[in-house]
Design a protein around this motif. Structure first.
Motif, PDB file in Angstrom:
ATOM      1  N   GLY A   1      40.008  29.072  63.303  1.00  0.00           N
ATOM      2  CA  GLY A   1      40.766  28.889  64.527  1.00  0.00           C
ATOM      3  C   GLY A   1      42.163  28.377  64.255  1.00  0.00           C
ATOM      4  O   GLY A   1      42.471  27.901  63.157  1.00  0.00           O
ATOM      5  N   THR A   2      43.012  28.513  65.255  1.00  0.00           N
ATOM      6  CA  THR A   2      44.340  27.904  65.225  1.00  0.00           C
ATOM      7  C   THR A   2      44.561  27.232  66.571  1.00  0.00           C
ATOM      8  O   THR A   2      43.867  27.528  67.552  1.00  0.00           O
ATOM      9  CB  THR A   2      45.464  28.938  65.000  1.00  0.00           C
ATOM     10  N   GLY A   3      45.537  26.338  66.600  1.00  0.00           N
ATOM     11  CA  GLY A   3      45.783  25.657  67.858  1.00  0.00           C
ATOM     12  C   GLY A   3      47.092  24.900  67.838  1.00  0.00           C
ATOM     13  O   GLY A   3      47.931  25.079  66.945  1.00  0.00           O
ATOM     14  N   THR A   4      47.240  24.042  68.821  1.00  0.00           N
ATOM     15  CA  THR A   4      48.446  23.255  68.983  1.00  0.00           C
ATOM     16  C   THR A   4      48.768  22.458  67.717  1.00  0.00           C
ATOM     17  O   THR A   4      47.862  22.024  66.991  1.00  0.00           O
ATOM     18  CB  THR A   4      48.292  22.279  70.167  1.00  0.00           C
ATOM     19  N   THR A   5      50.038  22.261  67.483  1.00  0.00           N
ATOM     20  CA  THR A   5      50.466  21.454  66.329  1.00  0.00           C
ATOM     21  C   THR A   5      50.228  19.968  66.564  1.00  0.00           C
ATOM     22  O   THR A   5      50.441  19.168  65.649  1.00  0.00           O
ATOM     23  CB  THR A   5      51.962  21.675  66.049  1.00  0.00           C
ATOM     24  N   GLU A   6      49.784  19.607  67.775  1.00  0.00           N
ATOM     25  CA  GLU A   6      49.527  18.197  68.083  1.00  0.00           C
ATOM     26  C   GLU A   6      48.112  17.780  67.678  1.00  0.00           C
ATOM     27  O   GLU A   6      47.513  16.890  68.282  1.00  0.00           O
ATOM     28  CB  GLU A   6      49.743  17.930  69.578  1.00  0.00           C
ATOM     29  N   LEU A   7      47.568  18.422  66.644  1.00  0.00           N
ATOM     30  CA  LEU A   7      46.233  18.092  66.137  1.00  0.00           C
ATOM     31  C   LEU A   7      46.304  17.757  64.655  1.00  0.00           C
ATOM     32  O   LEU A   7      46.965  18.463  63.881  1.00  0.00           O
ATOM     33  CB  LEU A   7      45.274  19.275  66.331  1.00  0.00           C
ATOM     34  N   HIS A   8      45.618  16.685  64.266  1.00  0.00           N
ATOM     35  CA  HIS A   8      45.335  16.437  62.855  1.00  0.00           C
ATOM     36  C   HIS A   8      43.995  17.092  62.527  1.00  0.00           C
ATOM     37  O   HIS A   8      43.069  17.085  63.356  1.00  0.00           O
ATOM     38  CB  HIS A   8      45.228  14.943  62.560  1.00  0.00           C
ATOM     39  N   VAL A   9      43.890  17.652  61.331  1.00  0.00           N
ATOM     40  CA  VAL A   9      42.638  18.250  60.877  1.00  0.00           C
ATOM     41  C   VAL A   9      42.046  17.367  59.781  1.00  0.00           C
ATOM     42  O   VAL A   9      42.721  17.039  58.802  1.00  0.00           O
ATOM     43  CB  VAL A   9      42.865  19.674  60.329  1.00  0.00           C
ATOM     44  N   VAL A  10      40.787  16.954  59.967  1.00  0.00           N
ATOM     45  CA  VAL A  10      40.072  16.141  58.977  1.00  0.00           C
ATOM     46  C   VAL A  10      38.859  16.950  58.520  1.00  0.00           C
ATOM     47  O   VAL A  10      37.988  17.288  59.335  1.00  0.00           O
ATOM     48  CB  VAL A  10      39.626  14.792  59.572  1.00  0.00           C
ATOM     49  N   ARG A  11      38.812  17.266  57.218  1.00  0.00           N
ATOM     50  CA  ARG A  11      37.729  18.086  56.672  1.00  0.00           C
ATOM     51  C   ARG A  11      36.805  17.210  55.818  1.00  0.00           C
ATOM     52  O   ARG A  11      37.176  16.822  54.708  1.00  0.00           O
ATOM     53  CB  ARG A  11      38.300  19.236  55.848  1.00  0.00           C
ATOM     54  N   PRO A  12      35.613  16.861  56.340  1.00  0.00           N
ATOM     55  CA  PRO A  12      34.732  15.913  55.639  1.00  0.00           C
ATOM     56  C   PRO A  12      34.288  16.435  54.276  1.00  0.00           C
ATOM     57  O   PRO A  12      34.033  17.629  54.101  1.00  0.00           O
ATOM     58  CB  PRO A  12      33.531  15.777  56.584  1.00  0.00           C
ATOM     59  N   GLY A  13      34.193  15.512  53.302  1.00  0.00           N
ATOM     60  CA  GLY A  13      33.666  15.837  51.987  1.00  0.00           C
ATOM     61  C   GLY A  13      32.165  15.616  51.931  1.00  0.00           C
ATOM     62  O   GLY A  13      31.508  15.360  52.941  1.00  0.00           O
ATOM     63  N   LYS A  14      31.613  15.666  50.728  1.00  0.00           N
ATOM     64  CA  LYS A  14      30.155  15.610  50.555  1.00  0.00           C
ATOM     65  C   LYS A  14      29.570  14.216  50.764  1.00  0.00           C
ATOM     66  O   LYS A  14      28.371  14.076  51.006  1.00  0.00           O
ATOM     67  CB  LYS A  14      29.787  16.118  49.164  1.00  0.00           C
ATOM     68  N   GLU A  15      30.404  13.181  50.680  1.00  0.00           N
ATOM     69  CA  GLU A  15      29.882  11.819  50.759  1.00  0.00           C
ATOM     70  C   GLU A  15      29.753  11.289  52.180  1.00  0.00           C
ATOM     71  O   GLU A  15      29.211  10.201  52.375  1.00  0.00           O
ATOM     72  CB  GLU A  15      30.773  10.862  49.953  1.00  0.00           C
ATOM     73  N   ILE A  16      30.274  12.036  53.145  1.00  0.00           N
ATOM     74  CA  ILE A  16      30.232  11.534  54.515  1.00  0.00           C
ATOM     75  C   ILE A  16      29.711  12.601  55.457  1.00  0.00           C
ATOM     76  O   ILE A  16      30.102  13.780  55.384  1.00  0.00           O
ATOM     77  CB  ILE A  16      31.631  11.031  54.966  1.00  0.00           C
TER      78      ILE A  16
END
Length: 412
Positions: A91-106
């Motif tokens: 997906g794409t969206g507004t630039t007013e979003l931070h993207v957080v991509r969880p790793g394996k430990e959480i």
């Protein structure tokens, strides 16, 4: 046992999305404007864009990412979401979003709950930068955020506990919201019954119920640039709040050109465009104001009770006439000629005041119940955030916690 780890060691902050580069120009993917970003089932992932339409100037993300609004007041409202179900997983969206991509430990859902804790929201608010009304959370806040990190097993126990208890709280909140909606419907029905006309009432065009020296008119055609020390003017979007501080202002010169449309305290203002038929009473704290072309002034005649007229204009019988007389398709407008000829069913002036007094009693009772329900929703919201914060911070053992008291102090 748990440790405290900076979020940058547990998740990628605003990472690239390589799968986006593999799409063809005409391939579609999910598009998220800010108004579509809401938690839970309020998230709207129905909008689509082609890759070539969003190849530059937009935020990219994928299923499993957590989207954190960066701008005020959306961030403070706790509208972070764990995204899934995207078209093709992208997906794409507004630039007013931070993207957080969880790793394996959480656990992703555990991290989403972290983004809904009291301390996360307050710390983020404290680090916002920018001018008033356009402040944003920097990505450095997310990168440096200290996160209490129990084992994955414990994270999932906390998530399971919170999923159950938050669902219970949200269910109670929805019941209260439904109650408020039903109270509003009940009040509308009572208004229709009292102000919609009865046997013996006289069918009268609106123009015969207004002050002959102050006929129904619309206001300023072009208000010009904002004039901070000028005269306030009322637009259709202002009818829910006519406080002087909330209104735009035009120059005294333009106001003088349209003085015929000046409103006085106690006058009615009706929307002629957009939300056609919406009506408000000009308050005493607005001694001098004008209108735009999208609104109309209605000044009651001496033998017409203003409060009666205000309510009669909101009845279904009158609103349907306004809707039928409006012209246009995408941008509907009610013109002054048609508004003047809208018919109301008018009792004699003494009966008008009796009807108003009767409605005030119903309105007061209704308002009390609605305020109580709204207070309960506020308590549930506070309890919801407190429960999330306590569980995420390890302030109690979720394996032994009982759900019986999560809504303590909130009537059900």
């Amino acid at each position: 046992m748990s440790t405290t780890v900076r979020l940058r060691h547990l998740a990628q902050i605003n990472p690239g999305t390589p799968a986006f580069n593999n799409l063809k120009g005409d391939d579609e993917l999910t598009f998220l404007p800010m108004e579509a970003v809401w938690p839970d089932n309020r998230l709207d992932i129905s909008q689509r864009r082609t890759k070539k339409e969003v190849s530059t100037g937009y935020t990219r993300f994928q299923d499993g990412d957590i989207l954190v609004p960066k701008i005020t007041p959306t961030f403070e409202a706790g509208r972070s979401v764990l995204i899934k179900g995207l078209l093709g997983g992208l997906g794409t969206g507004t630039t007013e979003l931070h993207v957080v991509r969880p790793g394996k430990e959480i656990d992703p859902k555990f991290l989403l709950y972290v983004a809904n804790t009291h301390n996360f929201l307050k710390l983020g608010e404290a680090q916002m930068y920018g001018v008033a009304g356009q402040q944003r959370v920097p990505d450095s806040f997310l990168r440096d955020l200290p996160v209490r990190l129990p084992s994955l097993e414990e994270q999932r126990r906390i998530v399971s506990f919170l999923d159950t208890e938050i669902a219970r709280i949200d269910s109670l909140s929805r019941l209260r919201t439904t109650q408020i909606r039903m109270l509003a419907e009940r009040l509308d029905a009572e208004r229709d019954s009292l102000f919609g006309g009865s046997s013996g009432d006289t069918a009268t065009p609106l123009m015969h119920l207004t002050d002959p020296y102050r006929p129904i008119v619309y206001g300023i055609v072009q208000a010009g640039p904002e004039h901070p020390d000028g005269v306030p003017y009322i637009k259709t979007g202002d009818l829910k709040n006519l406080h002087p501080r909330s209104l735009s202002r035009t120059s005294p010169e333009i106001h003088r050109q349209f003085r015929r449309a000046a409103v006085h305290p106690g006058d009615l203002v009706m929307a002629m465009r957009a939300s056609i038929g919406a009506v408000a009473i000009v308050p005493p704290e607005l001694p001098e104001a004008n209108l735009t072309q999208g609104t109309a002034r209605i000044a009651a005649a001496k033998n017409v009770c203003t409060e009666w007229l205000y309510n009669a204009l909101q009845t279904r019988r009158v609103q349907e006439q306004c809707d039928l007389r409006a012209v246009g398709s995408t941008f509907r407008t009610l013109n002054i000629w048609d508004l003047r000829r809208v018919v109301l069913w008018v009792p004699h002036d003494r009966k008008q005041t009796e009807i108003v007094a009767q409605f005030r009693i119903v309105e007061s009772q209704n308002s009390g119940l609605a305020n109580y329900a709204q207070h309960q929703i506020a308590l549930l919201s506070e309890r919801r955030q407190a429960l999330i914060t306590s569980a995420i911070n390890g302030q109690f053992d979720v394996t032994t916690a009982s759900g019986r008291n999560v809504t303590e102090g909130v009537a059900v």
